[in-house]
Motif scaffolding. Structure first.
Motif, PDB file in Angstrom:
ATOM      1  N   ARG A 268      -1.236  -1.170   2.716  1.00 53.14           N
ATOM      2  CA  ARG A 268      -0.654  -0.054   2.922  1.00 53.14           C
ATOM      3  C   ARG A 268      -2.440  -0.440   3.938  1.00 53.14           C
ATOM      4  NH1 ARG A 268       1.102   5.781   0.067  1.00 53.14           N
ATOM      5  NH2 ARG A 268       3.072   4.488  -1.198  1.00 53.14           N
ATOM      6  N   LYS A 269      -2.937   0.654   4.972  1.00 53.40           N
ATOM      7  CA  LYS A 269      -3.396   0.537   6.047  1.00 53.40           C
ATOM      8  C   LYS A 269      -4.622   1.194   5.902  1.00 53.40           C
ATOM      9  CE  LYS A 269      -4.869  -0.739  10.663  1.00 53.40           C
ATOM     10  NZ  LYS A 269      -4.272  -0.713  11.893  1.00 53.40           N
ATOM     11  N   VAL A 270      -5.853   1.853   5.699  1.00 52.28           N
ATOM     12  CA  VAL A 270      -6.566   2.320   5.204  1.00 52.28           C
ATOM     13  C   VAL A 270      -7.716   2.583   6.452  1.00 52.28           C
ATOM     14  CG1 VAL A 270      -8.603   3.394   3.650  1.00 52.28           C
ATOM     15  CG2 VAL A 270      -6.874   2.407   2.447  1.00 52.28           C
ATOM     16  N   THR A 271      -7.657   3.709   6.979  1.00 53.28           N
ATOM     17  CA  THR A 271      -7.976   3.417   8.325  1.00 53.28           C
ATOM     18  C   THR A 271      -9.357   4.805   8.243  1.00 53.28           C
ATOM     19  OG1 THR A 271      -6.948   3.060   9.407  1.00 53.28           O
ATOM     20  CG2 THR A 271      -7.820   3.622  11.007  1.00 53.28           C
ATOM     21  N   ALA A 272     -10.939   5.216   8.432  1.00 47.44           N
ATOM     22  CA  ALA A 272     -11.976   5.790   7.836  1.00 47.44           C
ATOM     23  C   ALA A 272     -12.812   5.538   9.034  1.00 47.44           C
ATOM     24  CB  ALA A 272     -12.155   5.504   6.222  1.00 47.44           C
ATOM     25  N   PRO A 273     -13.265   6.921   9.170  1.00 45.84           N
ATOM     26  CA  PRO A 273     -14.381   6.569  10.166  1.00 45.84           C
ATOM     27  C   PRO A 273     -16.241   5.394   9.520  1.00 45.84           C
ATOM     28  CG  PRO A 273     -14.410   9.133   9.857  1.00 45.84           C
ATOM     29  CD  PRO A 273     -13.319   7.707   9.230  1.00 45.84           C
ATOM     30  N   VAL A 274     -15.954   6.217   7.582  1.00 46.30           N
ATOM     31  CA  VAL A 274     -16.792   5.409   7.435  1.00 46.30           C
ATOM     32  C   VAL A 274     -15.783   4.931   5.747  1.00 46.30           C
ATOM     33  CG1 VAL A 274     -18.914   5.651   5.512  1.00 46.30           C
ATOM     34  CG2 VAL A 274     -18.681   6.490   7.880  1.00 46.30           C
ATOM     35  N   LEU A 275     -15.758   3.505   5.416  1.00 46.69           N
ATOM     36  CA  LEU A 275     -15.171   3.945   4.810  1.00 46.69           C
ATOM     37  C   LEU A 275     -16.080   4.001   3.414  1.00 46.69           C
ATOM     38  CD1 LEU A 275     -12.210   1.957   4.598  1.00 46.69           C
ATOM     39  CD2 LEU A 275     -13.782  -0.271   3.418  1.00 46.69           C
ATOM     40  N   PRO A 276     -14.856   4.405   2.296  1.00 42.08           N
ATOM     41  CA  PRO A 276     -15.283   5.145   1.067  1.00 42.08           C
ATOM     42  C   PRO A 276     -15.555   3.699   0.066  1.00 42.08           C
ATOM     43  CG  PRO A 276     -13.666   5.554   1.400  1.00 42.08           C
ATOM     44  CD  PRO A 276     -13.231   5.184   2.995  1.00 42.08           C
ATOM     45  N   ALA A 277     -15.733   3.980  -1.116  1.00 46.74           N
ATOM     46  CA  ALA A 277     -16.537   2.757  -2.126  1.00 46.74           C
ATOM     47  C   ALA A 277     -14.592   3.236  -2.622  1.00 46.74           C
ATOM     48  CB  ALA A 277     -16.869   3.142  -2.905  1.00 46.74           C
ATOM     49  N   LEU A 278     -14.092   1.832  -2.848  1.00 43.16           N
ATOM     50  CA  LEU A 278     -12.960   2.156  -3.601  1.00 43.16           C
ATOM     51  C   LEU A 278     -12.355   2.343  -4.570  1.00 43.16           C
ATOM     52  CD1 LEU A 278     -11.816  -0.931  -1.855  1.00 43.16           C
ATOM     53  CD2 LEU A 278     -10.746   0.876  -1.115  1.00 43.16           C
ATOM     54  N   PRO A 279     -11.737   3.044  -4.580  1.00 34.85           N
ATOM     55  CA  PRO A 279     -11.569   3.117  -6.659  1.00 34.85           C
ATOM     56  C   PRO A 279     -11.053   2.509  -6.848  1.00 34.85           C
ATOM     57  CG  PRO A 279     -10.370   4.885  -4.853  1.00 34.85           C
ATOM     58  CD  PRO A 279     -10.495   3.815  -4.056  1.00 34.85           C
ATOM     59  N   GLU A 280     -10.785   2.621  -8.928  1.00 37.22           N
ATOM     60  CA  GLU A 280     -10.563   1.600  -9.180  1.00 37.22           C
ATOM     61  C   GLU A 280      -9.108   1.377  -8.766  1.00 37.22           C
ATOM     62  OE1 GLU A 280     -10.752   0.593 -13.704  1.00 37.22           O
ATOM     63  OE2 GLU A 280     -11.769   2.031 -13.260  1.00 37.22           O
ATOM     64  N   GLY A 281      -9.077   0.070  -9.609  1.00 34.42           N
ATOM     65  CA  GLY A 281      -7.561  -0.352  -9.157  1.00 34.42           C
ATOM     66  C   GLY A 281      -6.560  -1.087  -7.682  1.00 34.42           C
ATOM     67  N   PHE A 282      -7.195  -1.102  -7.006  1.00 38.13           N
ATOM     68  CA  PHE A 282      -7.244  -1.103  -5.391  1.00 38.13           C
ATOM     69  C   PHE A 282      -8.249  -2.758  -5.022  1.00 38.13           C
ATOM     70  CE2 PHE A 282      -6.300   3.297  -4.559  1.00 38.13           C
ATOM     71  CZ  PHE A 282      -5.386   3.473  -3.664  1.00 38.13           C
ATOM     72  N   GLU A 283      -6.969  -3.387  -4.302  1.00 41.70           N
ATOM     73  CA  GLU A 283      -7.734  -4.688  -3.977  1.00 41.70           C
ATOM     74  C   GLU A 283      -7.361  -4.676  -2.892  1.00 41.70           C
ATOM     75  OE1 GLU A 283      -5.817  -9.452  -4.536  1.00 41.70           O
ATOM     76  OE2 GLU A 283      -4.511  -7.688  -5.807  1.00 41.70           O
ATOM     77  N   ARG A 284      -8.263  -5.488  -2.172  1.00 38.83           N
ATOM     78  CA  ARG A 284      -8.653  -5.998  -0.603  1.00 38.83           C
ATOM     79  C   ARG A 284      -7.553  -6.958  -0.352  1.00 38.83           C
ATOM     80  NH1 ARG A 284     -13.526  -6.565   3.289  1.00 38.83           N
ATOM     81  NH2 ARG A 284     -12.655  -6.983   5.120  1.00 38.83           N
ATOM     82  N   VAL A 285      -6.649  -6.687   0.126  1.00 41.75           N
ATOM     83  CA  VAL A 285      -6.189  -8.583   1.022  1.00 41.75           C
ATOM     84  C   VAL A 285      -6.278  -8.775   2.495  1.00 41.75           C
ATOM     85  CG1 VAL A 285      -3.252  -8.370   1.358  1.00 41.75           C
ATOM     86  CG2 VAL A 285      -3.867  -6.972   0.604  1.00 41.75           C
ATOM     87  N   ARG A 286      -6.654  -7.761   3.486  1.00 38.19           N
ATOM     88  CA  ARG A 286      -7.362  -8.511   4.069  1.00 38.19           C
ATOM     89  C   ARG A 286      -7.680  -7.109   5.730  1.00 38.19           C
ATOM     90  NH1 ARG A 286      -6.130 -10.884   9.397  1.00 38.19           N
ATOM     91  NH2 ARG A 286      -7.901 -12.703  10.001  1.00 38.19           N
TER      92      ARG A 286
END
Lengths: 285, 615
Positions: free
Chosen positions: A223-241
């Protein structure tokens, strides 16, 4: 359903180029399996290993439930293969090609071959060199289906076809699959085509499978995450691109995001593009 | 599966193979016709095996291998349930059958035709079959491997051919006497008892290695090597390959030309030395030692003086071989492929032998050797012909007198203008060697009279005094007319004009010895001899005198024929009109002339010489 095809950590090099790098995949009986990937990702090499044209340097191959060291002629007789470039003898007509190819398959069904020629509107007595690219692709499919193989490997069969011919080809492929229930591995970089036809998808990137599953699962995971300030990613999340991330469906649903964060569901094409662009230095086959 | 592959190959190439077999049958018929004059009709079979067998193999592999891989259809075969090894095996076996069948059929046909006249035993037939089939199979295996090299196949053939030539040329390896070539050598049809076991073993071993090589190329890298080789060359690759192919060939040619050859030596010849120059004269029953010694000394003396006169650094070994079958005014030089020197033949010791003319001939041939043939270039040929007569005539007044009378007889048929001098070979062909030489002498003697003997010497020294390089540097040499102008200050047109005047004066002074032959004319006429064939009728006519005995010289001409040597012309002696002993087709190019012996001039005079196309 037990797998008809299972590749486990299969590797293959061409000189210094690593075409497959511990690629694994599993194709179940009766399904259409879409093998997605950019040009040079390793799709053709995978299929050429499955049909026995190439041998893997490492890894295991399982076909029809049995582990095989190499694809023997009797095994090959149970697999239909449509290559990207058919390379038919230019002087042969469709009828002559049928007679020639039929000699190599004990299960060859001449009546079925003629029926398919009629169904796909392929002229029997015209030399292959005189046929259009689309008709040649359909002839390749006909030749692959006439021995009634339990497994069909299609290597970008619609490459070079115009949209109308591509749609026609895919419709007929879907119809034939419905009629017979043949297991099909369809390699393509046309995401829409794969989305329409395939029950399950494998995305190949740099010679590895980076995702395998059905399209709905894939959409639920990436999925795509759009946020004004990107939070610290919760555990188990992996950035694709970029701002596209990958995680289990449950994690997406249970994670708490700061206010103003938008989570978007992506199309299969957007997901494929994200995977494909994640590594621009993809090795080629 | 193999059956399917073979049927496919037959459908694709069957008609071509049939045509090739038909070609083999026709070739056999041609060879059989040729072998009518040979000792055995099986000679034709030998020709077929040695010549047509390899050609057939080349054509078959080109169809079966080059076509398949070149059009990449082998990639389609790879997708089918058949192994690559089977595909290659099917092709190899089919091709071998297609190449060997005509040989077997030809052997059977020749045996059937020859059965009445030649003793045919089972052993003889087995020997013939084993030798010829082994050779053809070897060549087929080689051709198959080379065909698999795809775009590099021409390079491979070039390397093989150049390599064989190099072996033959540099280390004198008698390749035709080695296996596999010796299996189809001339001994093929005459050996009736012994099986050449060692040669066959070598041939079969090479064939097996080639077969393994073919499979290796076709199978290595899962067929990727053969597929890669079959791709078309890029432009850059073409240029590189062309250069890589041409450079060794050019180098080989240059090295071959520069390779020193051993000097010719005839052990039984009488060796005469004079002034450091030695001459060998072969002795025969008709030739006394005294005569041989006298002539040898004269020639040795000529060459020793010529060496000093022109500043030659060396002269070749010269041998004279008497040949009673030649006319007294006919001199020939032998070709020496493996040794160095000048070997000449003449009617030495026979009646009518023209010694003075022979000495000028030897001088000319030695200069031709020294200048690597460049003295015979057409633009300077009149000077070359004239110089050697003039140089000797200075020392022999009787010879000079003869030349003067001959030259005076010449211009009635030929006016030595500038164009005639520049196209001297054509002019010489018209009047014959004797009058041509005399006319050339007159031109040089006029030049010597006007510019002095020293200018002639300096011109000759510049032209022939130093040995020309044996490579492309000769292209930068100045032209003859430039040298002539620089050394003598006279141009060719001016010299031609002065010669015409001198010849007119000579003719006036020698009026009593009129040229009797000026009223004679020779005619040649093509007459239909049935179908497209014609016969050539000849006739020597005269407005006054009785026609003497004469000779008709003739030959058919090929497109590349330039200067015609007298020795290459056929000859018919006649006293009245007649027909030449040949029939020619319409469109054949011919040369014919009548030659008459002129006793006062001591010279063979040529009349009515012409080149023409049979209408």
């Amino acid at each position: 359903m037990h797998p008809v095809v299972r590749l486990e950590k299969v590797s293959r090099r061409f000189g210094k180029v690593r075409a497959l790098d511990e690629l694994s995949l599993e194709v179940r009986e009766g399904e259409i399996y879409g093998l997605l990937g950019r040009n040079g990702a390793g799709k053709t090499t995978t299929l050429r290993i499955l049909i026995g044209i190439l041998k893997p340097d490492a890894g295991h191959i399982e076909l029809f439930g049995s582990r095989v060291r190499r694809v023997t002629v009797p095994l090959k007789q149970r697999i239909g293969y449509v290559s990207q470039e058919p390379n038919f003898y230019p002087w042969m007509t469709a009828e002559q090609l049928g007679r020639f190819v039929g000699g190599f398959y004990p299960t060859w069904d001449s009546a079925e071959f003629r029926r398919l020629l009629g169904l796909l509107d392929i002229p029997e007595r015209r030399r292959s060199v005189e046929l259009s690219v689309g008709t040649r692709a359909k002839l390749g499919l006909t030749l692959a289906l006439a021995p009634r193989p339990p497994l069909l490997l299609l290597d970008e069969p619609t490459a070079g076809l115009d949209p109308v011919a591509r749609r026609e080809f895919n419709d007929q492929l879907a119809q034939l699959h419905r009629e017979r229930g043949t297991t099909i591995v369809l390699s393509s970089h046309q995401v829409i085509e794969v989305e329409q036809l395939a029950q399950r998808v494998g995305i190949v990137q740099s010679g590895r499978t980076c995702f395998e599953g059905d399209a709905a699962t894939l959409r639920a995971h990436v999925r795509k995450v759009t946020a004004p300030v990107l939070p610290a990613l919760p555990e188990g999340f992996e950035r694709v691109r970029g701002d596209i991330y990958r995680a289990d469906r449950e994690r997406w649903e249970t994670s708490v995001w700061p206010e103003g964060t938008q989570i978007s569901i992506l199309s299969l094409e957007e997901i494929f593009l994200a995977f494909a662009r994640a590594d621009d230095g993809a090795p080629g086959s | 599966m193999i059956r399917g592959l073979v049927m496919k190959e037959l459908r694709e190439h069957g008609w071509a193979i049939l045509l090739l077999w038909l070609g083999s049958a026709l070739a056999l018929l041609v060879f059989l016709r040729k072998a009518e004059r040979e000792a055995s009709p099986f000679v034709s079979f030998g020709y077929l095996s040695a010549v047509f067998g390899p050609l057939l193999s080349l054509a078959v592999t080109n169809r079966l291998v080059v076509r398949e891989y070149g059009s990449r259809t082998q990639l389609f075969l790879e997708t089918l349930p058949v192994t690559r090894a089977r595909v290659v095996a099917a092709k190899w076996l089919l091709g071998a059958g297609a190449s060997l069948f005509p040989i077997v059929a030809a052997l059977a046909a020749t045996a059937a035709l020859a059965s009445g006249g030649v003793l045919i035993t089972a052993r003889f037939m087995t020997l013939l079959a084993v030798r010829s089939l082994s050779f053809v199979l070897w060549f087929y295996a080689l051709s198959f491997v080379v065909s698999l090299l795809g775009r590099y196949r021409f390079v491979a053939w070039g390397v093989l051919l150049t390599g064989l030539l190099a072996l033959h040329s540099f280390i004198q390896l008698p390749i035709v006497r080695l296996p596999p070539f010796n299996l189809v050598s001339s001994g093929l049809v005459f050996e009736r008892l012994t099986l050449p076991a060692a040669d066959l073993l070598v041939t079969w071993s090479i064939t097996v290695l080639l077969l393994m090589g073919a499979f290796a190329i076709a199978l290595v890298g899962e067929g990727s090597l053969s597929a890669l080789l079959a791709r078309r060359m890029t432009r850059r690759e073409r240029v590189v390959v062309a250069v890589a192919a041409l450079v060794p060939v050019a180098l080989l040619g240059i090295l071959h030309g520069r390779k020193p050859k051993p000097p010719f030596h005839l052990r039984s010849a009488l060796i005469v030395e004079h002034g450091g120059q030695s001459i060998g004269v072969a002795l025969t029953a008709n030739l006394s030692v005294a005569v041989a010694r006298t002539l040898g000394e004269a020639i040795a003396s000529d060459l020793a003086e010529l060496k000093t006169y022109l500043g030659l650094t060396r002269t070749p070994p010269v041998y004279v071989l008497p040949d009673a079958s030649l006319d007294g005014d006919m001199f020939l030089r032998a070709t020496l492929p493996a040794s160095d020197g000048v070997v000449v033949r003449s009617a030495l010791g026979s009646r009518g032998f023209q010694e003075d003319e022979f000495r000028t001939f030897v001088i000319g041939e030695v200069l031709d050797w020294y200048t690597r043939g460049r003295a015979n270039r057409e633009d300077e040929r009149w000077f070359f012909d004239g110089f050697k007569q003039w140089w000797l005539a200075q020392r022999l007044p009787s010879f000079e007198d003869r030349l003067r009378r001959r030259a005076a007889a010449g211009p009635t048929r030929l006016t030595p203008d500038a164009d005639t001098l520049r196209r001297w070979l054509t002019a010489r062909e018209q009047v014959g060697d004797c009058l041509g030489d005399a006319l050339a002498w007159r031109i040089v003697s006029v030049l010597a009279r006007d510019v002095g003997p020293l200018a002639i010497q300096s011109t000759a020294r510049e032209l022939w005094g130093s040995r020309p390089p044996n490579d492309a540097r000769v292209l930068f040499e100045p032209s003859f007319e430039q040298v002539l102008w620089r050394r003598t200050g006279i141009t060719v047109p001016v010299l031609a004009e002065r010669t015409v005047t001198a010849l007119a004066q000579d003719r006036a002074g020698l009026a009593a010895q009129s040229d009797a032959q000026s009223s004679w004319s020779a005619d040649f006429e093509a007459r239909p001899a049935g179908g497209r064939l014609y016969e050539i009728q000849y006739r020597l006519g005269s407005s006054g005198d009785t026609v003497p005995a004469y000779a008709v010289r003739y030959t058919t001409l090929q497109p590349w024929d330039g200067e015609l040597s007298r020795s290459t012309l056929s000859r018919v002696d006649a006293v009245r009109q007649g027909v030449l002993p040949l029939t020619v087709e319409r469109g054949t190019r011919m040369f014919a002339a009548v030659e008459v012996w002129n006793e006062p001039l001591q010279c063979t005079v040529r009349i009515g010489a012409r080149r023409w196309v049979v209408p």
